[in-house]
Design an enzyme around this catalytic site. Structure first.
Site, PDB file in Angstrom:
ATOM      1  N   VAL A  40      -2.717   7.279  -7.050  1.00  0.00           N
ATOM      2  CA  VAL A  40      -2.151   6.365  -6.059  1.00  0.00           C
ATOM      3  C   VAL A  40      -1.029   5.534  -6.666  1.00  0.00           C
ATOM      4  CG1 VAL A  40      -2.668   4.403  -4.556  1.00  0.00           C
ATOM      5  CG2 VAL A  40      -4.347   6.237  -4.823  1.00  0.00           C
ATOM      6  N   GLU A  41      -1.246   5.064  -7.887  1.00  0.00           N
ATOM      7  CA  GLU A  41      -0.316   4.118  -8.500  1.00  0.00           C
ATOM      8  C   GLU A  41       0.967   4.766  -9.003  1.00  0.00           C
ATOM      9  OE1 GLU A  41      -0.725   0.970  -8.480  1.00  0.00           O
ATOM     10  OE2 GLU A  41      -2.858   0.601  -8.160  1.00  0.00           O
TER      11      GLU A  41
END
Length: 440
Positions: free
Chosen positions: A143-144
């Site tokens: 996600v990051e």
């Protein structure tokens, strides 16, 4: 009845009233066959199994990690990864399905990117299992950063885990120009997992709150719980705490990854085959100072991707004595085949010798097929050659995993500069695939 018999009868009745045979510790059974040791028999008794737990917990965490990293791969990595999820309700929110479709909008690009990320996802997931964490913790870098080493500066997040400078320093990471350990795969993962464990401990092992705290900070979650009169374990939906939309989006995207892994056919994507043992990343400790060119030479086609994941080492040019580096299991053996590395003054002879060595035959050709796709190799400000490659074009199309921070770092810009050129975009805007941003 004689006095002696009477006393025996009373003793038997008293024994029965205290629990009879159930209250007696029976000796362990004898080995069923000569190959079964006394120690193995002892571990079959309940008392021994309970006593064994503290002994296992006493093993230093680093030794437990290394033991798991060296463990043979399970039959199907993806099945185990999906089974260890904590959040399995893909209908929890409509935004989850929306994210899953956006991430797989181009199945070919998704498949290629997943092949590139698989060794790192595999490494982090195996580490989470040592700590009994859910698989979603290993999804956080998906996600990051898409498991890319994104530089952070001006107070912005950095590395795989997008750690903020203050948080990283609080866990004793160096965060300085030229030595930002947030882009060190091993050190940053140590810190991120420690942070997640601290969050879980802080909120009674409520992993939903632990993940929220990773995104917005533990104090903010505590204040929200207090204001709403909610206890850990009582949260049924992210909106109960009134957190920012970015936090909701962060959660939905994380769950979406798990839903894709659980049902790839639904999204018309293909999960790569589980890595062979020789293809997996592990923590390699070098016995002597080693030129970076040497390790890159032994990695074959995977060398460029390895450099992208170790920008600090690339800048330094060598790996120090006893330093730990994330590399393939076969790295030390391949380096040994090159002989005394001190005889090489430049990278060219190392590459020539490595080309003749059988150790250069990489078993991870599939992993390296897309190794060079859009990965930041080093800090543009400190490397003019890279800076010339990533000089900002007039515009850029948003790709999978992009956000304002990653785009700014890629083109040596500040987020405020991008925002000034794109009035319709704000810091909280969720960038969509294919969206075009002006850069000049």
């Amino acid at each position: 009845m004689s006095p002696f018999v009477c006393r025996m009868w009373v003793s038997v009745m008293l024994f029965a009233s205290l629990g009879g045979c159930a209250g007696v510790a029976m000796p362990p059974p004898l080995p069923a066959n000569p190959s079964e040791s006394a120690a193995e028999v002892a571990l079959q008794t309940p008392a021994a199994s309970v006593a064994a737990k503290p002994m296992a917990a006493a093993v230093p965490i680093r030794k437990r990690i290394l033991k798991v990293l060296e463990r043979p791969q399970a039959a199907n990595f993806w099945v185990d990864l999906v089974a260890a999820r904590r959040f399995t309700d893909c209908s929890y929110d409509a935004a989850i399905e929306s994210w899953a479709k956006r991430l797989t909008q181009s199945p070919a690009n998704f498949n290629a990117n997943l092949v590139r990320m698989q060794p790192y996802l595999d490494y982090v997931w195996r580490r989470t299992q040592v700590l009994d964490m859910p698989s979603e913790v290993a999804f956080l870098p998906l996600v990051e950063s898409d498991y890319r080493q994104v530089y952070g500066s001006y107070g912005s997040p950095g590395g795989w885990w997008q750690l903020m400078p203050e948080t990283a320093r609080g866990y004793r990471l160096n965060v300085a120009r030229g030595n930002d350990e947030r882009v060190d795969p091993i050190r940053s993962t140590d810190v991120a997992l420690k942070l997640m464990q601290d969050n879980a401990d802080r909120f009674n092992n409520d992993w939903l709150l632990a993940i929220f705290a990773y995104n917005v900070g533990g104090q903010r979650i505590e204040r929200a719980l207090s204001a709403k009169g909610i206890q850990p374990g009582q949260i049924e939906h992210v909106r109960q705490l009134g957190l920012p939309l970015t936090t909701e989006d962060h959660l939905h995207r994380m769950i979406a990854w798990g839903c894709i892994f659980a049902n790839p056919q639904r999204y018309q994507v293909t999960l790569p085959a589980p890595l062979k043992v020789s293809q997996r990343m592990t923590e390699v400790r070098f016995s002597h100072t080693t030129p970076v060119a040497a390790i890159v030479a032994t990695l074959g086609s995977f060398g460029s991707e390895w450099k992208n994941q170790h920008p600090l080492l690339v800048r330094k040019g060598e790996i120090g004595h006893a330093q730990k580096v994330l590399a393939l299991r076969r790295t030390n053996a391949a380096l040994a085949a090159l002989g005394d590395l001190r005889r090489f003054k430049t990278a060219a002879p190392i590459l020539a010798v490595a080309a003749k060595s059988s150790s250069t035959r990489s078993e991870n050709t599939v992993v390296a097929n897309h190794a060079r796709q859009g990965v930041i190799a080093t800090n543009p400000r400190q490397n003019s050659r890279v800076a010339s490659k990533v000089s900002a074009p007039t515009s850029v199309k948003v790709r999978n995993g992009d956000n304002l921070w990653t785009i700014a770092r890629r083109f040596d810009m500040r987020v405020n500069e991008i925002l000034a050129l794109n009035p319709s975009v704000s810091r909280t805007t969720v960038l969509k695939l294919g969206h075009v941003l002006r850069l000049r």
